[in-house]
Design an enzyme around this catalytic site. Sequence first.
Site, short mmCIF file in Angstrom:
data_model
loop_
_atom_site.label_atom_id
_atom_site.label_comp_id
_atom_site.label_asym_id
_atom_site.label_seq_id
_atom_site.Cartn_x
_atom_site.Cartn_y
_atom_site.Cartn_z
N LYS A 111 0.82 -1.22 0.00
CA LYS A 111 0.00 0.00 0.00
C LYS A 111 0.85 1.26 0.00
CE LYS A 111 -4.43 -1.52 1.75
NZ LYS A 111 -5.47 -1.37 2.77
N LYS A 195 -4.68 -9.23 -6.67
CA LYS A 195 -5.90 -9.36 -5.88
C LYS A 195 -6.95 -8.35 -6.35
CE LYS A 195 -5.76 -7.43 -1.81
NZ LYS A 195 -5.51 -7.04 -0.42
N LYS A 198 -10.27 -2.70 -3.69
CA LYS A 198 -11.06 -1.47 -3.75
C LYS A 198 -10.26 -0.34 -4.38
CE LYS A 198 -13.23 -2.62 0.68
NZ LYS A 198 -12.89 -2.54 2.10
P1 TYM Z 1 -10.74 -5.10 3.81
O1 TYM Z 1 -11.69 -3.98 4.04
O2 TYM Z 1 -9.62 -4.88 2.86
O3 TYM Z 1 -11.51 -6.37 3.31
C1 TYM Z 1 -12.64 -6.89 4.03
C2 TYM Z 1 -12.67 -8.40 3.95
O4 TYM Z 1 -12.68 -8.82 2.59
C3 TYM Z 1 -11.60 -9.73 2.36
N1 TYM Z 1 -11.10 -9.52 1.00
C4 TYM Z 1 -11.01 -10.46 0.07
N2 TYM Z 1 -11.33 -11.77 0.09
C5 TYM Z 1 -11.14 -12.47 -1.05
N3 TYM Z 1 -10.63 -11.93 -2.19
C6 TYM Z 1 -10.31 -10.62 -2.26
N4 TYM Z 1 -9.83 -10.10 -3.38
C7 TYM Z 1 -10.48 -9.83 -1.09
N5 TYM Z 1 -10.27 -8.52 -0.80
C8 TYM Z 1 -10.64 -8.35 0.48
C9 TYM Z 1 -10.55 -9.37 3.39
O5 TYM Z 1 -9.68 -10.45 3.64
C10 TYM Z 1 -11.42 -9.05 4.59
O6 TYM Z 1 -11.81 -10.22 5.26
N6 TYM Z 1 -7.80 -5.05 7.85
C11 TYM Z 1 -9.06 -5.51 7.32
C12 TYM Z 1 -10.26 -5.00 8.10
C13 TYM Z 1 -10.19 -5.24 9.56
C14 TYM Z 1 -10.41 -6.47 10.23
C15 TYM Z 1 -10.27 -6.17 11.61
C16 TYM Z 1 -10.69 -7.76 9.78
C17 TYM Z 1 -9.94 -4.30 10.51
N7 TYM Z 1 -10.02 -4.87 11.74
C18 TYM Z 1 -10.42 -7.18 12.56
C19 TYM Z 1 -10.83 -8.75 10.76
C20 TYM Z 1 -10.70 -8.46 12.13
C21 TYM Z 1 -9.21 -5.01 5.89
O7 TYM Z 1 -8.60 -4.05 5.49
O8 TYM Z 1 -10.17 -5.64 5.19
#
Ligand code: TYM
Length: 333
Positions: A111, A195, A198
């Site tokens: 990032k 991947k 967003k």
């Molecule tokens: P974030 O917002 O990037 O993504 C949310 C969830 O979607 C999953 N994900 C994917 N799964 C499959 N293929 C993809 N291309 C893909 N892109 C995203 C992510 O693995 C996630 O489960 N740091 C985390 C948010 C967070 C969090 C937490 C998660 C903050 N605190 C505590 C679990 C527990 C994040 O940025 O997710």
Amino acid sequence: MSRIFSGIQSTGNLHLGNYLGAVRNWVQLQHDYECLFCVVDMHAITVWQDPAALKASTREVAAAMIASGVDAKKHIIFNQSQVPAHAELAWIFNCVARLGWLNRMTQFKDKAGKNRENASVGLYAYPNLMAADILLYKATHVPVGEDQKQHLELARDIAQKFNNDYGVEDFFPLPEPMIFGTATRVMSLKDGTKKMSKSDPSDLSRITMTDDADTIAKKIRKAKTDPEPLPDNAKGLEGRPEAANLLGIYAALSDTTLDETIAKFAGEGFGTFKQHLADLAVAKLDPIQGEMRRLMADIGHVDAVLKDGAERARAMAEPIIAEIKETVGFLNV
Ligand code: TYM
């Protein structure tokens, strides 16, 4: 007691990877666990967010959770910034986690890119806040996509070090990652080695939860492929990341295994397969999207869910953060 915590950032462009890799699994797990699902708006601002867009996106993510079938009465849906103890515990974890641990985080490297000096300090410390999210509720299980695995390992290291340093064995559980299903890593439609995300500058790289049927069909039609027909076994997908990704998406959306999907389309050209995939994606996403639109037209309801969730989350967090502060030695007079 088994408790689930998971989160999604409110950075806009909620996509099929978020749905298949995370939210859809939550809907299944909510029958067997006590769950907290969080819209992590504090994580979102680790990169610049327009304030009005951030609010809109927080509501949109909450609406997507509800529309996908998360039961907000039985479980908790809330946004992170409404529970101040997340920030308090994150600070404590900033002092527990080691620089060397954070230096290994691949997501920060991706990032921050080349201009690392210009990345926010928040982006660097981000995994500590994530550990705080989970451990503030002593959550035991964390369902996420594969990209979050390294952050969860860090959360376990932080929990363990806190327990050791303060001599409070078993105070924090070591949270278990739950990474399952056929779509733990959905890839970009434009590049099967990247991947789906967003923040990809190309909107054609992802199917978002707000795309209409025509847009979904168009994006699938335009998805990158290769010239070969589809293989008849999984080995035939080696070196064909786009074919593997599209078949994986089909398998996930149709609740079948990758092998079953491969067998179904063996020998077909991409043209026919893409038509089937587009029809399936529209059929599966349309009801959720319709419900999302209905919810977004009734912001009062979404806000009421978030308010109620935040109240219940605060009530759960309060005794735990009080105990943590006592353990750390913060004077409370
Ligand atoms: P974030 O917002 O990037 O993504 C949310 C969830 O979607 C999953 N994900 C994917 N799964 C499959 N293929 C993809 N291309 C893909 N892109 C995203 C992510 O693995 C996630 O489960 N740091 C985390 C948010 C967070 C969090 C937490 C998660 C903050 N605190 C505590 C679990 C527990 C994040 O940025 O997710």
